[in-house]
Design a protein around this motif. Sequence first.
Motif, PDB file in Angstrom:
ATOM      1  N   ASN A 168     -53.048  56.178   7.940  1.00 20.99           N
ATOM      2  CA  ASN A 168     -53.732  56.275   9.316  1.00 20.99           C
ATOM      3  C   ASN A 168     -54.534  55.003   9.724  1.00 20.99           C
ATOM      4  N   THR A 213     -58.909  60.274  13.993  1.00 21.62           N
ATOM      5  CA  THR A 213     -58.191  61.211  13.251  1.00 21.62           C
ATOM      6  C   THR A 213     -56.965  61.277  13.781  1.00 21.62           C
ATOM      7  N   SER A 269     -55.070  66.970   8.726  1.00 22.04           N
ATOM      8  CA  SER A 269     -55.626  65.796   9.375  1.00 22.04           C
ATOM      9  C   SER A 269     -56.128  64.526   8.423  1.00 22.04           C
ATOM     10  N   LEU A 270     -55.868  63.329   8.959  1.00 18.57           N
ATOM     11  CA  LEU A 270     -56.024  62.104   8.165  1.00 18.57           C
ATOM     12  C   LEU A 270     -57.175  61.329   8.826  1.00 18.57           C
ATOM     13  N   GLU A 290     -57.587  56.297   6.083  1.00 21.26           N
ATOM     14  CA  GLU A 290     -57.357  57.097   4.861  1.00 21.26           C
ATOM     15  C   GLU A 290     -55.803  57.156   4.565  1.00 21.26           C
ATOM     16  N   PHE A 302     -52.708  59.820   2.785  1.00 24.91           N
ATOM     17  CA  PHE A 302     -52.170  61.198   2.084  1.00 24.91           C
ATOM     18  C   PHE A 302     -51.235  60.810   1.378  1.00 24.91           C
TER      19      PHE A 302
END
Length: 293
Positions: free
Chosen positions: A130, A135, A276-277, A281, A283
């Motif tokens: 991201n 977010t 959500s990220l 961040e 994932f």
Amino acid sequence: MLYWLENDQIKISVDTMGGELHHITGKKEGTQYLSDGNPAFWKYHAPILFPIVGKLRDNSYTIEDKTYHLPQHGLARVREFQMVSQSANHLTFELSSSEDTLAIYPYPFVLRIIYRLEGNNLSVTYEVLNPNSSTMYFSIGAHPAFRCPLEEGESLEDYSLVFDSKETAYRIPLNTDGLLKRDKVPFLDRQNTIALSHELFSQDALIFESLKSCTVRLVSKNHKKGLVFDFSEFPYLGIWTIPDKKAPFVCIEPWMGHADYEDFHGDFTQKEGVLSLDTGEAFHCTYSIQINQ
């Protein structure tokens, strides 16, 4: 463009279109484990599902009172990826957001797919980054179609799927629009084996949530060829083929997220199963395929 990767046991190819796996070949006898993408049945081999899994109600969704439109399974499977890294045992492909994607999915993103070989095992890692200042919300999943049967003279009915644990599990049914129903249907009762048949899929995919098992094996009653599929990092598992066409494959689909429930009308950020990220961040999730030759 296809890129190839191999070791002494297994050979794979990946297309930059969709970042999609096209071949898994056992080098012992040249057996192909992945569907050939015959458009008479289904034109895909193993599409990447991002930023949604399954269907949205009316192919649309809302974020902060603005409506966007996405086709089933999202945008990644029809976008050109870049091959950004390779070595003797891995290939990495990348797709970044663009003006085109932002018009239908409002979050900037970087999506990487890492294919890695080790012995007779292929691992596939999804990495979502991201880069935005807020977010982002998304789902992601895999949709590999495995040849079934693997040998001439066999049928789908010669095969079973075998979980590593006995399961008492319900399946989540789909309505005729491809949306999930709330009333789950009993399916496995302290069992670990699903005998495959085309009739089994007469009401579309089998969808399971929170299985105890970490792996499922595709096995034939006639020989030892098959595979072991590790979906331990994924909360949902779909199993699918096309019964009316008697398609010669079965899909084993690990998901982070799912189609809309038929009664869901909320904001995409509130959808069940959505991830959500936070800004800056990353994932990661991985599934793997071990072939038995």
